[in-house]
Structures are given as structure tokens and as C-alpha cells.
Design an enzyme around this catalytic site. Structure first.
Site, PDB file in Angstrom:
ATOM      1  N   TRP A  69      27.795   9.186  62.296  1.00  0.00           N
ATOM      2  CA  TRP A  69      27.305  10.547  62.545  1.00  0.00           C
ATOM      3  C   TRP A  69      27.700  10.941  63.967  1.00  0.00           C
ATOM      4  CZ3 TRP A  69      21.893  11.824  64.556  1.00  0.00           C
ATOM      5  CH2 TRP A  69      21.625  13.195  64.465  1.00  0.00           C
ATOM      6  N   ASP A 110      19.333   3.239  61.992  1.00  0.00           N
ATOM      7  CA  ASP A 110      19.062   4.652  61.726  1.00  0.00           C
ATOM      8  C   ASP A 110      18.742   4.753  60.239  1.00  0.00           C
ATOM      9  OD1 ASP A 110      18.938   7.384  61.475  1.00  0.00           O
ATOM     10  OD2 ASP A 110      20.865   7.786  62.418  1.00  0.00           O
ATOM     11  N   LYS A 130      14.655  14.723  55.046  1.00  0.00           N
ATOM     12  CA  LYS A 130      15.229  14.790  53.706  1.00  0.00           C
ATOM     13  C   LYS A 130      14.222  14.355  52.651  1.00  0.00           C
ATOM     14  CE  LYS A 130      19.088  15.175  56.169  1.00  0.00           C
ATOM     15  NZ  LYS A 130      19.092  15.257  57.655  1.00  0.00           N
TER      16      LYS A 130
END
Length: 397
Positions: free
Chosen positions: A131, A212, A247
Site C-alpha cells: 500500500w 497491518d 471495511k
């Protein structure tokens, strides 16, 4: 002219692409760029468990004082139970220091600042690719960022042997940033067996893992996607894990996240928590009340927890269905090409194998928006657009 010397901000490429999508007048445009889960109607879902939690919070509404620097105790305890299991030795022995943070992004940055202050010689190694904001966060904290091999463009899979070889050569106390599940941007994950092979290497080299976990539940399930967290905790290694509910609870703007640090013992965890609090105090002082209420109520109320787990399962299954449909149409249109990586990659994202030029053609000619790296947000697909998207992809390949 105090600020005339400033360099212009080029903007975030993904958010900029999303802005371009919003301005596109084509009725059949498809947004596969931004990392947000959409339902089959193209809407961001509002989960019933979240609505019920918020209704209970409103009914009990009272003074809105500041939360403690580390966040609400109930939310922090609920996060530990979710990540490790409430009866895990790391939790019951008190050797996990947990902060409620401003999303997992806030947790990542707090951890980066902590590492710069207390492990000043340590660099961080991130997967190639990762990312984009990972690099920006750690470099912004003054930590040197390097990469280790990860994605295999030839197979659409993992370069595990090369990854392990690179990690085996790292200096002791180096930080290794790892995606616990649903790797962003590739969708390529380590298997449980590969985690079991990697963890002894991390311990042998005296490395500091930094996990993460932004998509728990989108891979194999809520419990299954915590495998790496629990395996690392059982190994005796110290490590960081930043997690998010954006999410999984569809609460993006609430910035609901946490940072946990697993330590050698409870005394060390107290020291770490204290310095994490000092880091937060120098930054945003304390997190939000509303996010804490959502997290703690949904995770600790049995009815809400059950409803949430069912919602996450439904979101995961819809993404899997879109992967299967995309794979089927592409395979039919280009029978000589192997698109199996769309089925083996997991979570919201996939690396499509498209070049930047092919991605530009998709946008310009077909109104299908992907990140120029070829990353696709599978959750932007629906039963209404998946065949058209697959046909457009086949046309530019």
C-alpha cells in the site's frame, strides 16, 4: 510571501482517480479504484448491527468528555479479544498494549513515531509492492524504508523463497511490515504453512514484525484471518499489529481502528503503553467516542456480534462470487490464457496483470477505472457490470 517556497501537493493518486470517476458523465462507468466495499447495487452498506449499536448509544447519550489517551477500555479489550482470542495467554498475562486509534492508518503512524523514537537505528522493510501510504507514513516519521521481494508478476502469486532469503539477510531489530491477510494491493497472501516457516526466521534474525490487518474477515473468515496474529503471539516474538474496522463494519468515516503491541511480559507492556500514550498526546491527544462505542457494542453484544459475523460472511461471499464471474468471462473470451490468479488472490484487491497503458485504455475507451499499477478493487464489481468489465479487460489485453 511566507509560504511561496512550498512545493505543490500532487494529490493522492487513488483519491484523484476517484474524483475523475465522479466527473465522468458516462452512465455505464465502473469504479474499481478506491478501496471501499460496495454492495451489488453499488452502495456502501450500512450494517444493521452498526445501526442497532448506534441506537443504543443514542438512547444512553450523556456528556461527551475526552476519552483517555489510549481510548475507551471496553473498545480496547474487545479488540484484544477479536485479534488474539479473549483466553489467549498474551491477553490473560497482560503483555499486550492496545490503543484505540484514528483508523489503522493512525495506528500505523503512531507505531512509526514510536519506532523512530525508541528504535532509532531500525529501518522498515515493506513488501514489493505494498500500500503506497505505508512508505509515506514511515518515511514521514523519519524511518528509512526498504523493500523485500513479494509479488510474482509471472504467476500472479508469491515469491516466498525470495522473500525469506531477503528477510534472512536483514540486520537484527529491523522492522518487517507484513499484511496479515488480504494483501493490498495484490490480494496474494501467505498460507498458514508459509507463516509457520517465516515466524522462526523472524525470531532467529531478531526482527520486529509489524502487521497491518485492515480486512479481517474478507479472506477466509474472522477467526481464520487472525492466524498470523495468533501464531506470532504464540511464538514469543514481540510485534505490532494495526487493525481497522472501516471495511468489516463499513464505518469508513468513523476512523475506527487500533494498535496493539505484543511484548515479552506485562511490565514491558506497561512501558510500551506509556510511551505510545506519550506519542498520541503529541499528536491528536485522544480518539473518538463514537468509534469506541460502535466497536465495543458490536464485538461484545452476542446478538450484534452474530449479526456482524453474518454480514462479513455475506460481503466475503459476494467478493468471491465476483472473482468467479470475472474469471469465467475472461477465460471464455481468451481461452489460451490462465486467469486462475483471480481465484487464488483473496480479499478486496487483485493485481490484474494489466499494464499502465492498458489501464489507461480501460478508462478512456470503456469507462472502467483501475489504479495504474493494475490493482483492481473487486468489491466494485456487481452482477450488472462484471461481464462488461471482463469484456473490456479482454479487449485491452
Amino acid at each position: 510571501m511566507m509560504f511561496k517556497h512550498l512545493e505543490p501537493y500532487a494529490g493522492d493518486p487513488i483519491l484523484g482517480l476517484n474524483d475523475a470517476f465522479q466527473k465522468d458523465p458516462r452512465a455505464d462507468k465502473v469504479n474499481l479504484s478506491i478501496g471501499i466495499y460496495f454492495d451489488d447495487e453499488g452502495r456502501i452498506p450500512v450494517l444493521d448491527c452498526v445501526k442497532r449499536a448506534e441506537a443504543a448509544m443514542l438512547a444512553e447519550s450523556g456528556p461527551k468528555s475526552y476519552l483517555p489517551i489510549e481510548g475507551a477500555a471496553a473498545a480496547r479489550q474487545a479488540v484484544q479479544g477479536l485479534l488474539f482470542g479473549a483466553s489467549h495467554e498474551a491477553v490473560t498475562s497482560g503483555r499486550v498494549a492496545t490503543l484505540q486509534t484514528i483508523g489503522s492508518s493512525g495506528g500505523l503512524r503512531v507505531g512509526a513515531d514510536f519506532i523512530k523514537r525508541w528504535l532509532p537505528g531500525s529501518g522498515v522493510w515493506v513488501s514489493d509492492p505494498t500500500w503506497d501510504n505505508h512508505r509515506a507514513m514511515f518515511e514521514g516519521a523519519g524511518v528509512a524504508v526498504h523493500t523485500y521481494p513479494y509479488y510474482d508478476a509471472r504467476t500472479g502469486g508469491l515469491r516466498f523463497a525470495a522473500m525469506c532469503e531477503a528477510i534472512a539477510a536483514l540486520p537484527p531489530r529491523s522492522v518487517v511490515l507484513l499484511h496479515a491477510c488480504c494483501h493490498n494491493p495484490t490480494g496474494v497472501d501467505l498460507s498458514p504453512a508459509q507463516w509457520d516457516a517465516l515466524i522462526p526466521l523472524l525470531r532467529e534474525r531478531e526482527l520486529l514484525p509489524y502487521l497491518d490487518l485492515a480486512y479481517q474477515g474478507y479472506g477466509d473468515g474472522i477467526e481464520e484471518d487472525a492466524f498470523a496474529v495468533r501464531a506470532l503471539a504464540a511464538s514469543g516474538l514481540s510485534f505490532f499489529v494495526a487493525n481497522s474496522f472501516s471495511k468489516s463494519m463499513s464505518v469508513y468515516g468513523e476512523r475506527a481502528g487500533a494498535l496493539s503491541v505484543v511484548c515479552a511480559d506485562a511490565g514491558e507492556a506497561d512501558l510500551v503503553l506509556g510511551q505510545l500514550k506519550a506519542t498520541v498526546r503529541r499528536n491528536y491527544s485522544s480518539p473518538g467516542i463514537h468509534a469506541a462505542g460502535i466497536i465495543s457494542r458490536v464485538l461484545t453484544d452476542p446478538a450484534l456480534r452474530g449479526a456482524w459475523q453474518a454480514d462479513v460472511a455475506a460481503m466475503r461471499e459476494r467478493i468471491l462470487s465476483m472473482r468467479r464471474q470475472l474469471h469465467a468471462v475472461l477465460s471464455a473470451k481468451q481461452p489460451g490464457r490462465d486467469f486462475g490468479y483471480f481465484l487464488s488472490q483473496r480479499g478486496m484487491f487483485s493485481y490484474t496483470g494489466l499494464s499502465a497503458a492498458q489501464v489507461d485504455r480501460l478508462k478512456d475507451e470503456f469507462g472502467v477505472y483501475l489504479v495504474r499499477s493494475g490493482r483492481m478493487c473487486v468489491a466494485g464489481l456487481s452482477t450488472r457490470n462484471v461481464e462488461r468489465t471482463a469484456a473490456a479487460m479482454a479487449a485491452v489485453l
